[in-house]
Scaffold this active site. Structure first.
Site, PDB file in Angstrom:
ATOM      1  N   SER A   1       0.129  -3.536  39.391  1.00  0.00           N
ATOM      2  CA  SER A   1      -0.183  -3.559  37.966  1.00  0.00           C
ATOM      3  C   SER A   1       0.136  -4.944  37.380  1.00  0.00           C
ATOM      4  CB  SER A   1       0.568  -2.431  37.250  1.00  0.00           C
ATOM      5  OG  SER A   1       0.093  -2.247  35.951  1.00  0.00           O
TER       6      SER A   1
ATOM      7  N   ASP B   1      -8.719   4.320  38.923  1.00  0.00           N
ATOM      8  CA  ASP B   1      -7.741   3.655  38.076  1.00  0.00           C
ATOM      9  C   ASP B   1      -8.234   3.670  36.628  1.00  0.00           C
ATOM     10  OD1 ASP B   1      -5.930   2.005  36.803  1.00  0.00           O
ATOM     11  OD2 ASP B   1      -6.076   0.373  38.256  1.00  0.00           O
TER      12      ASP B   1
ATOM     13  N   HIS C   1      -4.047   4.615  39.262  1.00  0.00           N
ATOM     14  CA  HIS C   1      -3.417   3.310  39.089  1.00  0.00           C
ATOM     15  C   HIS C   1      -2.085   3.199  39.829  1.00  0.00           C
ATOM     16  CE1 HIS C   1      -2.698  -0.516  37.095  1.00  0.00           C
ATOM     17  NE2 HIS C   1      -1.511  -0.089  36.700  1.00  0.00           N
TER      18      HIS C   1
END
Length: 429
Positions: free
Chosen positions: A240, A334, A368
């Protein structure tokens, strides 16, 4: 006769390792429900359950018996672990102290109740057998060493045996603080891994409005100078926000040989990034593209502007400067942002400048938050920068399978490019 739950290994099992679960002492074809539960360090309760039938010998082997329904269905030997769900809405499964295990209570309940509870009115399900399965985050012999060197705030994990090991810097996402579980588990695979905090921890900045890459450079140099690290370069592992930070580190700093980016952005995100006389502004967003579900959960998939257009081009990280090899691990579901698009654009920029095409592995149905194996999927939780629950995405089984493969892939990638075991693992999804 009470049922007996047998675990293999029976004593110590790390969270990223499978456990073989069997139940003995049932009657032939007996219908039972298996339930797993744990409480995390904040007291939040996680549960999973599945319905099974014993075989003709009165035994239930989760490696051979398909689940007939419940939290999952089909042949899923680790389903009771990866399918754990929080009772509290929007609560993410995390490990804060890697020095203690999580204790998973495993129970065998009589019959096939649709939603097993400890008390179901006047006729609760009878518990036939019970055991506690402890899952650890600090592999046997792995050494944990807090790092307070200059400005660097981190924790270093070293493999048990003496020697020099490939070094990896692990950079977490935008939650802030110091998260050690990925680094501690990876150190058990033969790497010297440093989990690096960069904001909202001790005397570090409280936010990410302004970050200086010199801090990360200091961390890289510290790890390279450790006698346990073989060099000549390090690996970077970022997820991330940690992914775009690792891309920036690889692009601006020396001493980086290999970088694994898990659902990262190819542009600088969240705040201004400085390095010497250069500045990367943050990629801007359009709040009008934010969607809100009927349950009040925010979907920010389309919120960020394109780093290929207008002023936002200045946020694009100059990956063409990098001298390292890249691996991008991408969840195709995601919902935090467009990870596949960012990985492809990084690849395009690298190849346009005559650099090696990076390896990109895409996982259908993965969201994600791609964590080490058997971490329960977090579909939605509080986003530190947004300030409300957002959708992370993912389908539980596909996400679980992706985490197992991604963990193998990043280890093989680092061993190949940093020294150690050679080889590339074929993706099996």
């Amino acid at each position: 006769m009470p049922a007996t739950v047998i675990l293999e290994p029976e004593d110590r099992c790390c969270w990223d390792e499978p456990v073989h679960i069997t139940v003995h002492g049932l009657t032939p074809g007996q219908r039972v429900t298996l339930r797993a539960s744990l409480r995390d360090e904040k007291g939040a309760h996680f549960r999973a359950h599945a319905r099974y039938c014993a075989d003709g010998g009165g035994e239930l082997d989760l490696a051979r018996a398909p689940a007939l329904g419940g939290s999952f269905a089909g042949l899923e030997p680790m389903g009771l672990i990866w399918a754990l769900e929080p009772e509290k809405p929007f609560w993410r499964f995390l490990k804060r102290d890697v020095q203690t295990p999580f204790a998973v209570e495993l129970e065998v309940l009589e019959g096939h109740e649709p939603e097993p509870q400890r008390v179901l009115g006047p006729e609760p399900q009878r518990v036939l057998g019970r055991t506690v399965h402890k899952r650890y985050f600090l592999p046997p012999g792995v050494r944990r060493e807090p790092v307070r060197a200059g400005r660097v705030r981190a924790t270093l994990f070293l493999p048990p045996e003496p020697g020099r090991f490939p070094g990896v810097v692990d950079v977490s996402g935008a939650a802030g603080g110091l998260w050690e579980y990925r680094a501690s588990l990876l150190a058990g695979k033969g790497f010297a891994v440093m989990a690096l905090a960069y904001y909202n921890y001790e005397d570090l900045p409280k936010g990410i409005e302004t970050l200086h890459l010199e801090y990360f450079e200091e961390a890289v140099n510290y790890l390279l100078n450790r006698p346990e690290v073989k060099g000549p370069g390090l690996g970077l592992l970022g997820i991330s926000k940690g992914g775009d930070l690792c891309l920036s580190m690889a692009s601006f700093l020396k001493g980086i040989t290999a970088a694994t980016i898990i659902n990262g952005c190819v542009a600088n995100i969240g705040g201004v990034l400085h390095y010497k006389d250069e500045t990367l502004p943050p990629l801007s967003a359009n709040r009008n593209r934010i969607k809100v579900t009927k349950d009040g959960v925010v979907d920010i998939t389309d919120a960020l502007n394109s780093p290929l257009e207008g002023p936002d081009q200045k946020s694009f990280i100059p990956v063409e400067r990098a001298e390292c090899t890249f691996l991008f691990l991408v969840g195709l579901d995601d919902h935090n942002w467009k990870s596949e698009f960012y990985a492809n654009e990084a690849s395009n920029r690298l190849q346009a400048h005559g650099k090696e095409k990076p390896q990109i592995i895409c996982y259908p149905g993965a969201g994600h938050c791609i964590e080490p194996p058997y971490f329960p999927m977090c579909w939605a939780s509080l986003h530190a920068l947004v300030g409300s629950p957002v959708i992370w995405g993912g389908e539980p089984r596909a996400h679980a399978m992706a985490q197992v493969d991604a963990w193998k892939q990043l280890q093989a990638f680092f061993h190949k490019h940093l020294g150690g075991k050679e080889g590339r693992i074929p993706t099996k999804l």
